[in-house]
Design a protein around this motif. Structure first.
Motif, PDB file in Angstrom:
ATOM      1  N   TYR A 101       0.833  -1.209   0.000  1.00 20.41           N
ATOM      2  CA  TYR A 101       0.000   0.000   0.000  1.00 20.41           C
ATOM      3  C   TYR A 101       0.867   1.258   0.000  1.00 20.41           C
ATOM      4  CZ  TYR A 101      -2.927   3.732   1.835  1.00 20.41           C
ATOM      5  OH  TYR A 101      -3.551   4.928   2.025  1.00 20.41           O
ATOM      6  N   TYR A 102       1.880   1.305   0.852  1.00 16.32           N
ATOM      7  CA  TYR A 102       2.728   2.495   0.923  1.00 16.32           C
ATOM      8  C   TYR A 102       3.614   2.643  -0.305  1.00 16.32           C
ATOM      9  CZ  TYR A 102       0.984   3.705   5.432  1.00 16.32           C
ATOM     10  OH  TYR A 102       0.144   4.081   6.446  1.00 16.32           O
ATOM     11  N   PHE A 103       4.023   1.546  -0.885  1.00 12.39           N
ATOM     12  CA  PHE A 103       4.798   1.640  -2.115  1.00 12.39           C
ATOM     13  C   PHE A 103       3.941   2.241  -3.238  1.00 12.39           C
ATOM     14  CE2 PHE A 103       6.286  -0.036  -6.196  1.00 12.39           C
ATOM     15  CZ  PHE A 103       7.577   0.455  -6.199  1.00 12.39           C
ATOM     16  N   ILE A 104       2.729   1.764  -3.382  1.00 10.59           N
ATOM     17  CA  ILE A 104       1.816   2.301  -4.398  1.00 10.59           C
ATOM     18  C   ILE A 104       1.499   3.765  -4.095  1.00 10.59           C
ATOM     19  CG2 ILE A 104      -0.533   2.140  -5.331  1.00 10.59           C
ATOM     20  CD1 ILE A 104      -0.246  -0.957  -4.897  1.00 10.59           C
ATOM     21  N   ALA A 151      -0.797  16.313   0.023  1.00 12.55           N
ATOM     22  CA  ALA A 151      -0.695  14.880  -0.275  1.00 12.55           C
ATOM     23  C   ALA A 151       0.368  14.219   0.579  1.00 12.55           C
ATOM     24  CB  ALA A 151      -0.395  14.688  -1.762  1.00 12.55           C
ATOM     25  N   MET A 152       1.492  14.889   0.761  1.00  9.06           N
ATOM     26  CA  MET A 152       2.568  14.318   1.569  1.00  9.06           C
ATOM     27  C   MET A 152       2.145  14.205   3.032  1.00  9.06           C
ATOM     28  SD  MET A 152       6.558  15.326   1.826  1.00  9.06           S
ATOM     29  CE  MET A 152       6.541  16.463   3.167  1.00  9.06           C
ATOM     30  N   LEU A 153       1.423  15.185   3.522  1.00 12.57           N
ATOM     31  CA  LEU A 153       0.956  15.131   4.907  1.00 12.57           C
ATOM     32  C   LEU A 153       0.015  13.943   5.102  1.00 12.57           C
ATOM     33  CD1 LEU A 153       0.977  16.592   7.681  1.00 12.57           C
ATOM     34  CD2 LEU A 153      -1.129  17.699   6.937  1.00 12.57           C
ATOM     35  N   LEU A 154      -0.883  13.721   4.171  1.00  9.36           N
ATOM     36  CA  LEU A 154      -1.789  12.567   4.264  1.00  9.36           C
ATOM     37  C   LEU A 154      -1.011  11.261   4.172  1.00  9.36           C
ATOM     38  CD1 LEU A 154      -4.741  13.860   2.078  1.00  9.36           C
ATOM     39  CD2 LEU A 154      -4.679  13.619   4.567  1.00  9.36           C
ATOM     40  N   PHE A 155      -0.057  11.199   3.276  1.00  3.52           N
ATOM     41  CA  PHE A 155       0.768  10.001   3.104  1.00  3.52           C
ATOM     42  C   PHE A 155       1.553   9.685   4.367  1.00  3.52           C
ATOM     43  CE2 PHE A 155       5.107   8.537   2.004  1.00  3.52           C
ATOM     44  CZ  PHE A 155       4.809   7.280   1.508  1.00  3.52           C
ATOM     45  N   PHE A 171      13.629  10.956  -1.263  1.00  3.30           N
ATOM     46  CA  PHE A 171      13.800  10.801   0.182  1.00  3.30           C
ATOM     47  C   PHE A 171      12.568  10.169   0.824  1.00  3.30           C
ATOM     48  CE2 PHE A 171      17.284  14.078   0.170  1.00  3.30           C
ATOM     49  CZ  PHE A 171      18.255  13.228   0.696  1.00  3.30           C
ATOM     50  N   LEU A 172      11.399  10.444   0.258  1.00  3.99           N
ATOM     51  CA  LEU A 172      10.176   9.818   0.762  1.00  3.99           C
ATOM     52  C   LEU A 172      10.148   8.312   0.506  1.00  3.99           C
ATOM     53  CD1 LEU A 172       7.463  12.481  -0.037  1.00  3.99           C
ATOM     54  CD2 LEU A 172       8.019  11.563   2.210  1.00  3.99           C
ATOM     55  N   ALA A 173      11.056   7.834  -0.320  1.00  4.20           N
ATOM     56  CA  ALA A 173      11.172   6.388  -0.529  1.00  4.20           C
ATOM     57  C   ALA A 173      11.744   5.714   0.714  1.00  4.20           C
ATOM     58  CB  ALA A 173      12.056   6.093  -1.739  1.00  4.20           C
ATOM     59  N   LEU A 174      12.434   6.476   1.551  1.00  8.84           N
ATOM     60  CA  LEU A 174      13.039   5.906   2.759  1.00  8.84           C
ATOM     61  C   LEU A 174      11.988   5.302   3.696  1.00  8.84           C
ATOM     62  CD1 LEU A 174      15.661   5.392   4.309  1.00  8.84           C
ATOM     63  CD2 LEU A 174      15.414   7.666   5.286  1.00  8.84           C
ATOM     64  N   PRO A 175      10.967   6.049   4.128  1.00  8.71           N
ATOM     65  CA  PRO A 175       9.968   5.400   4.986  1.00  8.71           C
ATOM     66  C   PRO A 175       9.222   4.280   4.263  1.00  8.71           C
ATOM     67  CG  PRO A 175       9.344   7.686   4.561  1.00  8.71           C
ATOM     68  CD  PRO A 175      10.702   7.480   3.983  1.00  8.71           C
ATOM     69  N   THR A 176       9.040   4.430   2.968  1.00  7.05           N
ATOM     70  CA  THR A 176       8.394   3.370   2.191  1.00  7.05           C
ATOM     71  C   THR A 176       9.264   2.121   2.189  1.00  7.05           C
ATOM     72  OG1 THR A 176       7.361   5.046   0.790  1.00  7.05           O
ATOM     73  CG2 THR A 176       7.409   2.804  -0.054  1.00  7.05           C
ATOM     74  N   GLY A 177      10.544   2.297   1.974  1.00 12.22           N
ATOM     75  CA  GLY A 177      11.471   1.168   1.988  1.00 12.22           C
ATOM     76  C   GLY A 177      11.550   0.511   3.352  1.00 12.22           C
ATOM     77  N   SER A 182       1.317  11.018   7.489  1.00 12.98           N
ATOM     78  CA  SER A 182       0.615  10.935   8.770  1.00 12.98           C
ATOM     79  C   SER A 182      -0.001   9.555   8.981  1.00 12.98           C
ATOM     80  CB  SER A 182      -0.445  12.027   8.904  1.00 12.98           C
ATOM     81  OG  SER A 182      -1.417  11.904   7.907  1.00 12.98           O
ATOM     82  N   SER A 183      -0.489   8.926   7.925  1.00 16.44           N
ATOM     83  CA  SER A 183      -1.041   7.578   8.111  1.00 16.44           C
ATOM     84  C   SER A 183       0.073   6.595   8.466  1.00 16.44           C
ATOM     85  CB  SER A 183      -1.796   7.126   6.866  1.00 16.44           C
ATOM     86  OG  SER A 183      -0.932   6.999   5.767  1.00 16.44           O
ATOM     87  N   LEU A 184       1.228   6.762   7.870  1.00 20.99           N
ATOM     88  CA  LEU A 184       2.365   5.900   8.198  1.00 20.99           C
ATOM     89  C   LEU A 184       2.852   6.166   9.623  1.00 20.99           C
ATOM     90  CD1 LEU A 184       4.269   3.759   7.094  1.00 20.99           C
ATOM     91  CD2 LEU A 184       5.663   5.572   6.124  1.00 20.99           C
TER      92      LEU A 184
END
Length: 184
Positions: free
Chosen positions: A46-49, A67-71, A148-154, A73-75
């Motif tokens: 889900y986070y990768f998509i 969009a980044m805040l929504l992305f 850099f946002l790939a870091l929390p996704t990774g 904050s859920s994580l």
């Protein structure tokens, strides 16, 4: 009279201790059952998509920060409610909390107008607003922020890969019991 004051102080301390214990207990947690969608692998996918979608259709303005805040904050909420008995996993959770908090604060700064998305030579760039008192000359590519946002996704993917599912623990426990019985 002194004895009564001492008793009142003791009972109020007991009351405060009771309230403190109640607040730190699981009394206020919702009794939830896990489903297939609460699986770490589903969360990682889900986070990768979501991260991929976050990089699509970015325009000048503050829409990216929303969009980044929504992305993020859920994580962040996922990791704030998660604890682990495994020390390696707990370290990963703490790292993820820190990274998500940094991105959360950064996106809030974008929402209030300190950062803005501008276009410089056909490249979307994050810049400190000209209305802000200092550092107006700092600019960097929005593409770098997205990477850099790939870091929390990774890290969600790593979390999924290193976390031992409950059924593996059960199998390992059964195997250990059987091997112990054979040794007796």
């Amino acid at each position: 009279m002194t004895k009564q004051n001492s008793t009142n102080k003791k009972s109020s301390k007991d009351t405060i201790d009771t309230i403190y214990k109640l607040l730190n207990s699981n009394a206020f947690l919702a009794k939830e059952e896990n489903t297939v969608f609460s699986n770490l692998g589903v969360r990682a996918a889900y986070y990768f998509i979501s991260w991929m979608v976050l990089g699509y259709g970015i325009q000048v303005g503050n829409g990216f920060f929303v969009a980044m805040l929504l992305f993020i904050s859920s994580l962040l909420m996922d990791y704030l409610k998660t604890n682990s008995a495994q020390s390696q996993h707990q370290k990963l959770i703490k790292t993820e909390r820190f990274i998500c908090t940094v991105f959360f604060l950064w996106s809030c700064l974008g929402l209030i107008g300190i950062f803005e998305i501008i276009e410089v030579k056909n490249v979307l760039t994050v810049a400190i607003s000209s209305k802000f008192i200092a550092f107006n000359s700092i600019q960097y590519s929005l593409e770098c922020v997205w990477y850099f946002l790939a870091l929390p996704t990774g890290l969600t993917i790593i979390d999924w890969l290193i976390t031992q599912p409950a059924f593996e623990e059960s199998i390992r426990s059964i195997s250990q019991k059987q091997s112990t019985r054979k040794g007796d």
